[in-house]
Design a protein around this motif. Structure first.
Motif, PDB file in Angstrom:
ATOM      1  N   HIS A  43       0.835  -1.210   0.000  1.00 12.39           N
ATOM      2  CA  HIS A  43       0.000   0.000   0.000  1.00 12.39           C
ATOM      3  C   HIS A  43       0.865   1.254   0.000  1.00 12.39           C
ATOM      4  CE1 HIS A  43      -1.911   3.286   2.338  1.00 12.39           C
ATOM      5  NE2 HIS A  43      -2.959   3.005   1.599  1.00 12.39           N
ATOM      6  N   TRP A  47       1.131   3.970  -3.152  1.00 13.99           N
ATOM      7  CA  TRP A  47       0.782   5.373  -2.922  1.00 13.99           C
ATOM      8  C   TRP A  47       1.966   6.289  -3.200  1.00 13.99           C
ATOM      9  CZ3 TRP A  47      -3.474   7.743  -3.101  1.00 13.99           C
ATOM     10  CH2 TRP A  47      -3.612   9.027  -2.574  1.00 13.99           C
ATOM     11  N   SER A  79      -5.137  14.131  -2.826  1.00  8.96           N
ATOM     12  CA  SER A  79      -5.316  13.100  -1.800  1.00  8.96           C
ATOM     13  C   SER A  79      -6.613  13.313  -1.029  1.00  8.96           C
ATOM     14  CB  SER A  79      -4.122  13.102  -0.838  1.00  8.96           C
ATOM     15  OG  SER A  79      -2.913  12.931  -1.530  1.00  8.96           O
TER      16      SER A  79
END
Length: 225
Positions: A43, A47, A79
């Motif tokens: 993850h 990102w 974001s």
């Protein structure tokens, strides 16, 4: 019927007359602190890869206006919008970006700061932008009027674009889910399949809309200098 349909976007969860739905905005921050105290996982790497790609793209768009750290505000904007769009797809979580009060609160201060900076520091360049190159003299007053109006409505178009796209997908999913009580049982599987496809589409729209809003904001900022 229409009032009941749009009431799914009303913030109706209250505790002591305080709206609790807007607290869903804070849920996005739960995804971020993990990178500071957990071992970096997939993850984190995904990102980070997205953030670096956005940084390079914003850097190219800003060109001569780029300075160290100037892309952070646009990455943060991306974001924030992306997390709120995505969280709105989960059941019982309020979709905050479906309200103009939030989307306009993001686009209006950005646009206002760009305009103030441009007119105070480089007003000649801002005046030049009102008349496109090669415009015939007889059309110049009309072009100034058109360009002025297009500049003024920019924050509204950014806010309405985000809000309308969020509302449209959620309304369609709500309408289809309400059909489950009136269609034959053998069509339920087909309806579920359509809802899954719509959910995938809405996941893509959540990212695309956050990307579009951020890119347009970057382009607007590059015009003022």
């Amino acid at each position: 019927m229409m009032n009941n349909l749009f009431s799914i976007f009303d913030p109706t969860t209250n505790i002591l007359n305080l709206s609790m739905n807007w607290l869903s905005i804070l849920l996005g921050f739960l995804f971020l602190p993990n990178i500071f105290w957990l071992i970096p996982n997939r993850h984190f790497f995904i990102w980070k890869f997205i953030m670096m790609k956005l940084h390079n793209e914003f850097k190219n768009l800003l060109k001569n206006n780029y300075f160290k750290g100037s892309t952070f505000i646009f990455i943060s904007l991306f974001s924030f919008i992306f997390f709120n769009n995505f969280l709105g797809l989960f059941p019982y979580i309020f979709t905050s970006t479906s309200h103009l009060s939030l989307s306009l609160s993001m686009s209006l201060p950005l646009w206002m700061s760009f305009m103030l900076y441009g007119w105070l520091n480089n007003y000649q360049h801002m005046f030049i932008h009102l008349i496109p190159q090669g415009t015939p003299p007889i059309l110049m007053p009309f072009m100034v009027l058109i360009e002025t109006i297009s500049n003024i409505i920019r924050p509204g178009t950014l806010a309405v674009r985000l809000t309308a796209n969020m509302i449209a997908g959620h309304l369609l999913m709500t309408l289809l889910s309400n059909m489950s009580s009136i269609i034959p049982s053998y069509l339920i599987i087909f309806l579920i399949f359509i809802q899954i496809l719509l959910l995938i589409l809405e996941s893509a729209v959540a990212m695309i809309q956050s990307y579009v809003i951020t890119i347009l904001s970057t382009l607007y900022s590059s015009e003022v200098n």
